[in-house]
Scaffold this active site. Structure first.
Site, PDB file in Angstrom:
ATOM      1  N   ASN A  76       0.825  -1.198   0.000  1.00 19.30           N
ATOM      2  CA  ASN A  76       0.000   0.000   0.000  1.00 19.30           C
ATOM      3  C   ASN A  76       0.870   1.263   0.000  1.00 19.30           C
ATOM      4  OD1 ASN A  76      -2.306   1.666   0.250  1.00 19.30           O
ATOM      5  ND2 ASN A  76      -3.311   0.114   1.503  1.00 19.30           N
ATOM      6  N   HIS A 106      21.418   2.270  12.752  1.00 15.88           N
ATOM      7  CA  HIS A 106      22.658   3.050  12.776  1.00 15.88           C
ATOM      8  C   HIS A 106      23.535   2.528  13.906  1.00 15.88           C
ATOM      9  CE1 HIS A 106      21.622   6.144   9.853  1.00 15.88           C
ATOM     10  NE2 HIS A 106      20.392   6.019  10.293  1.00 15.88           N
TER      11      HIS A 106
END
Length: 176
Positions: A76, A106
């Site tokens: 979607n 990270h």
């Protein structure tokens, strides 16, 4: 006339990805909206199966990783799938709007721009609700439902409904 326009639009949209980037393979999609971004860098690879349908503003990006999306999967609008290692999505999956899938974090302990990555595997016939987040090192087996707004990190056994109650600890319920 509308059918010819639809076929022409879809063909040109898919052609622009596979013509200019040999690391992107798209096998006869049902529909990929014009605003969808399919990007690779640093040797990343993306494979999209037959009959897939991607709505507007979706991003599929592989930066040195590998993304494989099975046949008949529906994604979607506003979804974001980003890989630095490997993301595998099975066949006939359905994703609600704003779903985010990242196979990396990270690495805040080291230099900027470095990442800690691990695989994500999503089985066949998985339904992922709106605003769900799938994080690295997650396995969602076949025939699961991930409720809207759920954050998934870890293993979800097959035929399971996964959700985050108010306490934010993920819970699962066996289906059938």
């Amino acid at each position: 006339m509308k059918l010819i326009k639809f076929i022409k639009y879809n063909f040109l949209n898919v052609f622009r990805y596979s013509l200019f980037n040999k690391n992107i393979s798209i096998r006869r999609p049902q529909r990929i909206d014009r605003s969808v971004k399919i990007l690779t860098s640093n040797g990343g690879k993306i494979e999209i199966g037959k009959g897939c349908h991607f709505l507007r503003n979706t991003t599929v990006q592989s930066d040195s990783g590998h993304i494989s999306i099975g046949n008949g999967t529906f994604i979607n609008e506003n979804a974001k799938i980003v890989s630095h290692k490997k993301i595998t999505i099975g066949e006939r999956c359905s994703f609600g709007p704003n779903v985010v899938i990242y196979d990396h974090d990270h690495d805040y302990k080291n230099a900027r721009g470095t990442y800690v990555s691990d695989n994500i595997v999503i089985g066949n016939n998985v339904w992922i609700g709106a605003n769900a987040v799938i994080l690295k090192n997650s396995v969602i087996e076949d025939n699961c439902v991930i409720a809207a707004g759920t954050v998934v990190k870890g293993h979800i056994p097959s035929n399971t409904l996964a959700f985050n109650p108010k306490e934010l600890d993920m819970r699962t319920i066996k289906l059938n």
